[in-house]
Design a protein around this motif. Structure first.
Motif, PDB file in Angstrom:
ATOM      1  N   ALA A 117       9.406  30.888 -48.675  1.00 46.37           N
ATOM      2  CA  ALA A 117      10.718  30.257 -48.507  1.00 46.37           C
ATOM      3  C   ALA A 117      10.708  29.283 -47.330  1.00 46.37           C
ATOM      4  O   ALA A 117      11.286  28.188 -47.415  1.00 46.37           O
ATOM      5  N   GLY A 118      10.050  29.678 -46.224  1.00 44.54           N
ATOM      6  CA  GLY A 118       9.997  28.795 -45.069  1.00 44.54           C
ATOM      7  C   GLY A 118       9.223  27.518 -45.351  1.00 44.54           C
ATOM      8  O   GLY A 118       9.678  26.410 -45.030  1.00 44.54           O
ATOM      9  N   LEU A 119       8.068  27.637 -45.986  1.00 44.70           N
ATOM     10  CA  LEU A 119       7.254  26.459 -46.276  1.00 44.70           C
ATOM     11  C   LEU A 119       7.940  25.531 -47.271  1.00 44.70           C
ATOM     12  O   LEU A 119       7.772  24.302 -47.214  1.00 44.70           O
ATOM     13  N   GLU A 120       8.715  26.087 -48.168  1.00 42.86           N
ATOM     14  CA  GLU A 120       9.354  25.261 -49.195  1.00 42.86           C
ATOM     15  C   GLU A 120      10.662  24.628 -48.722  1.00 42.86           C
ATOM     16  O   GLU A 120      11.238  23.811 -49.434  1.00 42.86           O
ATOM     17  N   ARG A 121      11.092  24.969 -47.522  1.00 45.53           N
ATOM     18  CA  ARG A 121      12.349  24.399 -47.047  1.00 45.53           C
ATOM     19  C   ARG A 121      12.260  22.882 -46.902  1.00 45.53           C
ATOM     20  O   ARG A 121      13.152  22.148 -47.344  1.00 45.53           O
ATOM     21  N   ARG A 122      11.191  22.379 -46.276  1.00 47.14           N
ATOM     22  CA  ARG A 122      11.079  20.928 -46.054  1.00 47.14           C
ATOM     23  C   ARG A 122       9.745  20.311 -46.424  1.00 47.14           C
ATOM     24  O   ARG A 122       9.652  19.096 -46.625  1.00 47.14           O
ATOM     25  N   LEU A 123       8.694  21.103 -46.524  1.00 50.05           N
ATOM     26  CA  LEU A 123       7.374  20.515 -46.733  1.00 50.05           C
ATOM     27  C   LEU A 123       7.193  19.799 -48.076  1.00 50.05           C
ATOM     28  O   LEU A 123       6.384  18.862 -48.146  1.00 50.05           O
ATOM     29  N   PRO A 124       7.902  20.191 -49.160  1.00 53.88           N
ATOM     30  CA  PRO A 124       7.736  19.398 -50.383  1.00 53.88           C
ATOM     31  C   PRO A 124       8.097  17.921 -50.173  1.00 53.88           C
ATOM     32  O   PRO A 124       7.597  17.049 -50.877  1.00 53.88           O
ATOM     33  N   ARG A 125       8.952  17.648 -49.200  1.00 54.63           N
ATOM     34  CA  ARG A 125       9.278  16.270 -48.810  1.00 54.63           C
ATOM     35  C   ARG A 125       9.173  16.189 -47.290  1.00 54.63           C
ATOM     36  O   ARG A 125      10.168  15.967 -46.585  1.00 54.63           O
ATOM     37  N   ALA A 126       7.976  16.399 -46.789  1.00 52.43           N
ATOM     38  CA  ALA A 126       7.751  16.523 -45.345  1.00 52.43           C
ATOM     39  C   ALA A 126       8.326  15.326 -44.602  1.00 52.43           C
ATOM     40  O   ALA A 126       8.016  14.174 -44.913  1.00 52.43           O
ATOM     41  N   PRO A 127       9.178  15.556 -43.610  1.00 54.50           N
ATOM     42  CA  PRO A 127       9.770  14.446 -42.857  1.00 54.50           C
ATOM     43  C   PRO A 127       8.735  13.754 -41.980  1.00 54.50           C
ATOM     44  O   PRO A 127       7.725  14.345 -41.579  1.00 54.50           O
ATOM     45  N   THR A 128       8.985  12.488 -41.673  1.00 56.40           N
ATOM     46  CA  THR A 128       8.133  11.742 -40.756  1.00 56.40           C
ATOM     47  C   THR A 128       8.760  11.639 -39.373  1.00 56.40           C
ATOM     48  O   THR A 128       8.146  11.116 -38.445  1.00 56.40           O
ATOM     49  N   SER A 129       9.996  12.147 -39.263  1.00 53.19           N
ATOM     50  CA  SER A 129      10.685  12.155 -37.982  1.00 53.19           C
ATOM     51  C   SER A 129      11.809  13.188 -38.060  1.00 53.19           C
ATOM     52  O   SER A 129      12.313  13.476 -39.150  1.00 53.19           O
ATOM     53  N   LEU A 130      12.183  13.760 -36.918  1.00 48.59           N
ATOM     54  CA  LEU A 130      13.234  14.775 -36.877  1.00 48.59           C
ATOM     55  C   LEU A 130      14.559  14.146 -36.462  1.00 48.59           C
ATOM     56  O   LEU A 130      14.620  13.376 -35.494  1.00 48.59           O
ATOM     57  N   ASP A 131      15.630  14.501 -37.196  1.00 53.05           N
ATOM     58  CA  ASP A 131      16.957  14.010 -36.819  1.00 53.05           C
ATOM     59  C   ASP A 131      17.553  14.884 -35.723  1.00 53.05           C
ATOM     60  O   ASP A 131      16.929  15.860 -35.266  1.00 53.05           O
ATOM     61  N   ALA A 132      18.748  14.571 -35.285  1.00 49.74           N
ATOM     62  CA  ALA A 132      19.365  15.261 -34.154  1.00 49.74           C
ATOM     63  C   ALA A 132      19.558  16.741 -34.427  1.00 49.74           C
ATOM     64  O   ALA A 132      19.292  17.590 -33.557  1.00 49.74           O
ATOM     65  N   ALA A 133      20.002  17.098 -35.633  1.00 46.20           N
ATOM     66  CA  ALA A 133      20.228  18.508 -35.963  1.00 46.20           C
ATOM     67  C   ALA A 133      18.911  19.284 -35.948  1.00 46.20           C
ATOM     68  O   ALA A 133      18.846  20.417 -35.461  1.00 46.20           O
ATOM     69  N   SER A 134      17.856  18.667 -36.477  1.00 42.25           N
ATOM     70  CA  SER A 134      16.543  19.318 -36.488  1.00 42.25           C
ATOM     71  C   SER A 134      16.008  19.500 -35.076  1.00 42.25           C
ATOM     72  O   SER A 134      15.404  20.527 -34.750  1.00 42.25           O
ATOM     73  N   LEU A 135      16.237  18.497 -34.217  1.00 39.18           N
ATOM     74  CA  LEU A 135      15.784  18.604 -32.830  1.00 39.18           C
ATOM     75  C   LEU A 135      16.542  19.695 -32.084  1.00 39.18           C
ATOM     76  O   LEU A 135      15.969  20.410 -31.253  1.00 39.18           O
ATOM     77  N   ASP A 136      17.826  19.861 -32.386  1.00 40.31           N
ATOM     78  CA  ASP A 136      18.605  20.934 -31.765  1.00 40.31           C
ATOM     79  C   ASP A 136      18.049  22.303 -32.157  1.00 40.31           C
ATOM     80  O   ASP A 136      17.920  23.202 -31.317  1.00 40.31           O
ATOM     81  N   GLU A 137      17.747  22.472 -33.450  1.00 45.30           N
ATOM     82  CA  GLU A 137      17.182  23.741 -33.909  1.00 45.30           C
ATOM     83  C   GLU A 137      15.820  23.983 -33.268  1.00 45.30           C
ATOM     84  O   GLU A 137      15.526  25.096 -32.815  1.00 45.30           O
ATOM     85  N   LEU A 138      15.005  22.951 -33.199  1.00 46.60           N
ATOM     86  CA  LEU A 138      13.694  23.066 -32.578  1.00 46.60           C
ATOM     87  C   LEU A 138      13.825  23.424 -31.098  1.00 46.60           C
ATOM     88  O   LEU A 138      13.071  24.259 -30.588  1.00 46.60           O
ATOM     89  N   ASP A 139      14.799  22.838 -30.432  1.00 47.76           N
ATOM     90  CA  ASP A 139      15.004  23.107 -29.010  1.00 47.76           C
ATOM     91  C   ASP A 139      15.290  24.594 -28.769  1.00 47.76           C
ATOM     92  O   ASP A 139      14.820  25.175 -27.790  1.00 47.76           O
ATOM     93  N   ARG A 140      16.041  25.201 -29.684  1.00 49.34           N
ATOM     94  CA  ARG A 140      16.379  26.630 -29.537  1.00 49.34           C
ATOM     95  C   ARG A 140      15.166  27.522 -29.782  1.00 49.34           C
ATOM     96  O   ARG A 140      15.126  28.661 -29.312  1.00 49.34           O
ATOM     97  N   LEU A 141      14.181  27.025 -30.543  1.00 50.84           N
ATOM     98  CA  LEU A 141      13.025  27.833 -30.909  1.00 50.84           C
ATOM     99  C   LEU A 141      11.758  27.451 -30.149  1.00 50.84           C
ATOM    100  O   LEU A 141      10.694  28.011 -30.399  1.00 50.84           O
TER     101      LEU A 141
END
Length: 272
Positions: free
Chosen positions: A195-219
């Motif tokens: 489930a984790g791998l299939e969340r975004r890797l089928p269309r792997a991003p080339t850059s992280l948006d603000a929401a993704s960076l916020d989540e990454l910052d917490r982790l």
């Protein structure tokens, strides 16, 4: 496909961790699920399958790897029944951006594991580790497979320590999921990994948006820790981990120096 890969396919197991492979195929909604008792590397076989024409989303998993590896060719201990050793292959729509792929995978894996196993509180250590209780819970290896001379598939392998009593004595600095939250079924951990791998890797991003960076910052396990950056034979650079950039680069602030970007090499705690 190489002769080795073809031979491995003749040794497919009928079940994995007590679950029939037919049930796993139905649950994950695909026929391209391949399970084994013992193979050299799930990533190697997933790459061969991708190059031979297996569809995007192909899954390879095993009870034991005899030549499991991590980043930079380091060995990865994969004893029988001690963890989840699983690789997936995704068809690429555009070029990947290392080390963003493993950062994205790490965030999505930590998110899914934390949701399914309350109290785990796993985090991401740049560029490709999962941490829990200040120790290494798992690792991620991303590679590409080539078809007709171009990068056509992204192959991502994940190893998660699940049963601590089965980890070799020589594995230092590791922690198992069972140490953190109690016993867990391997098949439930594998389901979280898929489930984790299939969340975004089928269309792997080339850059992280603000929401993704916020989540990454917490982790982000490294943030605000003093670290040493080692690259080849150069003198280690000491600095404060200041976060991760939209393209997956580690941001490092040396003592008295300007913020720098790190995209390769190894990172260890130290230098405070």
């Amino acid at each position: 496909m190489t002769d080795v890969g073809a031979t491995m396919l003749t040794e497919e197991a009928g079940d994995w961790a007590g679950e029939p492979v037919a049930a796993l195929r139905e649950h994950w909604g695909r026929e391209s699920v391949f399970a084994f008792d013992r193979i050299p590397s799930t990533n190697d076989l997933a790459r061969e399958l991708a190059e031979a024409g297996s569809p995007s989303g192909t899954i390879v998993l095993c009870r034991q790897q005899t030549a499991g590896r991590g980043r930079a060719g380091r060995s990865w201990a994969s004893p029988a029944g001690a963890g989840v050793y699983l690789s997936m292959a995704f068809r690429l729509r555009e070029a990947t951006v290392p080390p963003l792929v493993t950062v994205v995978a790490g965030v999505d894996l930590a998110r899914e594991l934390n949701r399914r196993f309350p109290g785990l509180a796993s985090a991401v250590k740049w560029p490709n580790d999962l941490m829990a209780r200040e120790r290494k819970l798992g690792g991620i290896l991303a590679e590409t497979a080539r078809v007709d001379g171009r990068e056509a598939f992204l192959v991502v392998g994940v190893g998660i320590n699940v049963e601590s009593g089965r980890l070799p004595d020589e594995v230092d600095g590791a922690v198992a999921l069972a140490d953190c939250v109690g016993p867990a079924r391997l098949v439930d951990v594998a389901d979280a990994v898929v489930a984790g791998l299939e969340r975004r890797l089928p269309r792997a991003p080339t850059s992280l948006d603000a929401a993704s960076l916020d989540e990454l910052d917490r982790l982000d396990w490294l943030k605000n820790r003093w670290v040493e950056h080692r690259l080849s034979d150069r003198e280690p650079a000491v600095g404060l981990a200041a976060g991760i950039a939209p393209d997956g680069a580690l941001l490092l602030r040396p003592r008295g120096g300007a913020l720098r970007r790190v995209v390769a090499g190894s990172i260890a705690l130290g230098g405070s």
